[in-house]
Scaffold this active site. Sequence first.
Site, PDB file in Angstrom:
ATOM      1  NE  ARG A  27      51.359 -50.182 -10.355  1.00  0.00           N
ATOM      2  CZ  ARG A  27      51.584 -51.409  -9.872  1.00  0.00           C
ATOM      3  NH1 ARG A  27      52.441 -51.562  -8.881  1.00  0.00           N
ATOM      4  NH2 ARG A  27      50.986 -52.454 -10.377  1.00  0.00           N
ATOM      5  CD1 TRP A  74      55.240 -48.878 -19.551  1.00  0.00           C
ATOM      6  CD2 TRP A  74      54.070 -50.607 -20.351  1.00  0.00           C
ATOM      7  NE1 TRP A  74      56.070 -49.614 -20.369  1.00  0.00           N
ATOM      8  CE2 TRP A  74      55.379 -50.673 -20.877  1.00  0.00           C
ATOM      9  CE3 TRP A  74      53.160 -51.603 -20.722  1.00  0.00           C
ATOM     10  CZ2 TRP A  74      55.799 -51.685 -21.743  1.00  0.00           C
ATOM     11  CZ3 TRP A  74      53.571 -52.616 -21.595  1.00  0.00           C
ATOM     12  CH2 TRP A  74      54.892 -52.645 -22.090  1.00  0.00           C
ATOM     13  CG  ASN A 100      47.556 -52.448 -13.577  1.00  0.00           C
ATOM     14  OD1 ASN A 100      48.136 -52.641 -14.646  1.00  0.00           O
ATOM     15  ND2 ASN A 100      48.044 -52.845 -12.410  1.00  0.00           N
ATOM     16  N   GLY A 101      46.012 -53.700 -16.452  1.00  0.00           N
ATOM     17  CA  GLY A 101      46.026 -55.090 -16.916  1.00  0.00           C
ATOM     18  C   GLY A 101      45.753 -55.167 -18.408  1.00  0.00           C
ATOM     19  CE  LYS A 483      69.664 -51.769 -13.892  1.00  0.00           C
ATOM     20  NZ  LYS A 483      69.395 -53.148 -13.789  1.00  0.00           N
ATOM     21  CD  GLU A 486      66.966 -51.293 -16.793  1.00  0.00           C
ATOM     22  OE1 GLU A 486      65.730 -51.361 -16.826  1.00  0.00           O
ATOM     23  OE2 GLU A 486      67.668 -51.964 -16.010  1.00  0.00           O
ATOM     24  CG  HIS A 502      83.424 -68.567 -30.844  1.00  0.00           C
ATOM     25  ND1 HIS A 502      84.226 -69.466 -31.489  1.00  0.00           N
ATOM     26  CD2 HIS A 502      83.820 -68.569 -29.547  1.00  0.00           C
ATOM     27  CE1 HIS A 502      85.064 -70.023 -30.624  1.00  0.00           C
ATOM     28  NE2 HIS A 502      84.846 -69.491 -29.443  1.00  0.00           N
TER      29      HIS A 502
HETATM   30  C1  AGP Z   1      65.531 -53.890 -14.147  1.00  0.00           C
HETATM   31  O1  AGP Z   1      66.249 -52.749 -14.001  1.00  0.00           O
HETATM   32  C2  AGP Z   1      64.224 -53.769 -14.736  1.00  0.00           C
HETATM   33  N1  AGP Z   1      63.425 -52.863 -14.048  1.00  0.00           N
HETATM   34  C3  AGP Z   1      63.517 -55.084 -14.974  1.00  0.00           C
HETATM   35  O2  AGP Z   1      64.334 -55.879 -15.770  1.00  0.00           O
HETATM   36  C4  AGP Z   1      63.150 -55.887 -13.721  1.00  0.00           C
HETATM   37  O3  AGP Z   1      64.287 -56.418 -13.134  1.00  0.00           O
HETATM   38  C5  AGP Z   1      62.221 -57.026 -14.134  1.00  0.00           C
HETATM   39  O4  AGP Z   1      61.056 -56.459 -14.672  1.00  0.00           O
HETATM   40  C6  AGP Z   1      61.886 -57.940 -12.956  1.00  0.00           C
HETATM   41  O5  AGP Z   1      61.201 -57.228 -11.986  1.00  0.00           O
HETATM   42  P1  AGP Z   1      60.976 -57.881 -10.535  1.00  0.00           P
HETATM   43  O6  AGP Z   1      62.323 -58.098  -9.906  1.00  0.00           O
HETATM   44  O7  AGP Z   1      60.140 -56.876  -9.817  1.00  0.00           O
HETATM   45  O8  AGP Z   1      60.247 -59.177 -10.753  1.00  0.00           O
END
Ligand code: AGP
Length: 602
Positions: A27, A74, A100-101, A483, A486, A502
Amino acid sequence: MCGIVGVIGRDDTTEVLLNGLEKLEYRGYDSAGIYVDSKSGDGHLVKEKGKIAELRAAVGPDVKGTVGIGHTRWATHGIPSNNNAHPQVSANGRFYLVHNGVLENYEELNSKYLSDVTFKSETDTEVAVQLIEYFVNSGKSVLDAFRQMVDLVVGSFAFLMVDRNDPERLYVAKNKSPLLIGLGQGFNVVCSDSLAMLSLTHEFDELHDGETAIVTKDQVEIFNREYQAVERNPYHVELDENETGKGTYPFFMLKEIDEQPAVLRRLVDQYMGERDQFKFDPRLIEQMAQADQIYIVAAGTSYHAGLAAKTIVEKIAKVPVAVELASEFGYHLPILTKHPFFVFLSQSGETADSRQVLVKMKKMGYPILTITNVDRSTLSREADFTVLLHAGPEIAVASTKAYTAQVTVMSILAKALGQKLKTDDSKIDLRHQLGIIANAIQTIVDNKEEIEKYASDFLEKTTNAFYIGRGQDYNASLEAALKLKEISYIQAEGFAAGELKHGTISLIIEGTPVIAIITDEVTAGLTRGNIKEVEARGANTLRIVSEDLAESKDQIIMPKIDQVLAPILTVVPAQLLAYYATIQRGYNVDQPRNLAKSVTVE
Ligand code: AGP
């Protein structure tokens, strides 16, 4: 986006906090901290920039107690640093809080109440803990001060607070961010996700938005927005803690890629009955059948799964599908059709961008289905219907098995809907096709060294790359590029093959890797023409091709399957290319920089 944990009533509190934070590291992992205390002992605050491993190394043997709170971060406000790590502490060192938030009005509260307070951090969170001290200093009880703070802050929050002068209770509050209370014998725990505490308990109380709680070692009191006590029936989490480890795999991502064949077979068993029967809630199919348009709302990889699912649902059930980016849709609502049906795709079930849309569509009275991998997650709890992905915990930040599971579930739903509407003339034997796909994925995974070599040949030195394709191959290219970028940090784009000329083809220079996906016999020739165009400008081309369309120089050959289902298969070599390109760069595959698995802030 952060992970928080709390424990009360255990002598091994420090170890429980650190283990829980390790389970929640997906997380957020840029800094972390714990505060541990006990009635008889001293309070210990330990915070470190970096991963839980760094925090664990900084925690001395004297850090002992029977109550504690912890946090893995995060960053939203302030760089990753020891000062900005949580717990945040009030000026007099009495109150310790993790959060968290995002608090949207923290600057306003700061200037209104805390102008003479010297802040130690750049965080929004510190305003919350300084407010508690402010109200206690103005004569309020700690409980009333905590509640006044909760009433004043605006935004998303899961709060856990400990009072050093009375370390025998945890103060808890929740709004939008997920939070659970785990129930034990003579102890209780609090956590963002049950994964953190499955080694101690499988019984959890959900907290709902606007609720607060006081947790002691023997009691859990939950209060609603008006601070009236509410009863809550705990629920049992089936998940076995052993499923949450990576076993002998070097990384969770490789384990989760490997699990895809089993996940597909499990979904067939779970949702497909004998003789074209389906095992969905009949009321769900009934409601979907009344829709004049299906709206799929999602983010990131789930959005890409939605794009692939659109083509499948429209081919099989002949119902129009719109796929919407959650972060855009909620604030720029298009003209909706008369009878929309909303499908939320979300692995975590906690994505804030998707949830804000769900809350709005629910208020407008539209039917809502959530397809998620996490039972009782927020998006599941708040939907009319839930269909689970049964993919097992997905820990690696880069989503893999959730993507193939989402497209597979949408395919089975499309068949059920097409059967209900008597519109399915696709002649797709889905059980058979998914069987071929599961076997083909197994073959790719069993021969993954081949992909490792292509990653080294094509991606080892590059800073950018392109995936190209048409139709479902374009949809797979979007996910393939996500993929790659990231986790390997290679600037990658998925592109409609016909669109390159284009403009974007100007980025092609000597050695630029271009990976083409070709599974559609109708457009295969056109895509091959686009490959020639980029090769003429020096591109290095790698081709993922269906066996019936393969030519001698093509490298990665896939068994022939019904083209509309192709993304479930073609995405797998792309997942492995990203995995190996990242390994070859020595980066952390499971915890890429700047990312987190569950994005609980907008
Ligand atoms: C994908 O590899 C990422 N971790 C991210 O784009 C993820 O798909 C996105 O945050 C959506 O998450 P969710 O499917 O838990 O809603």
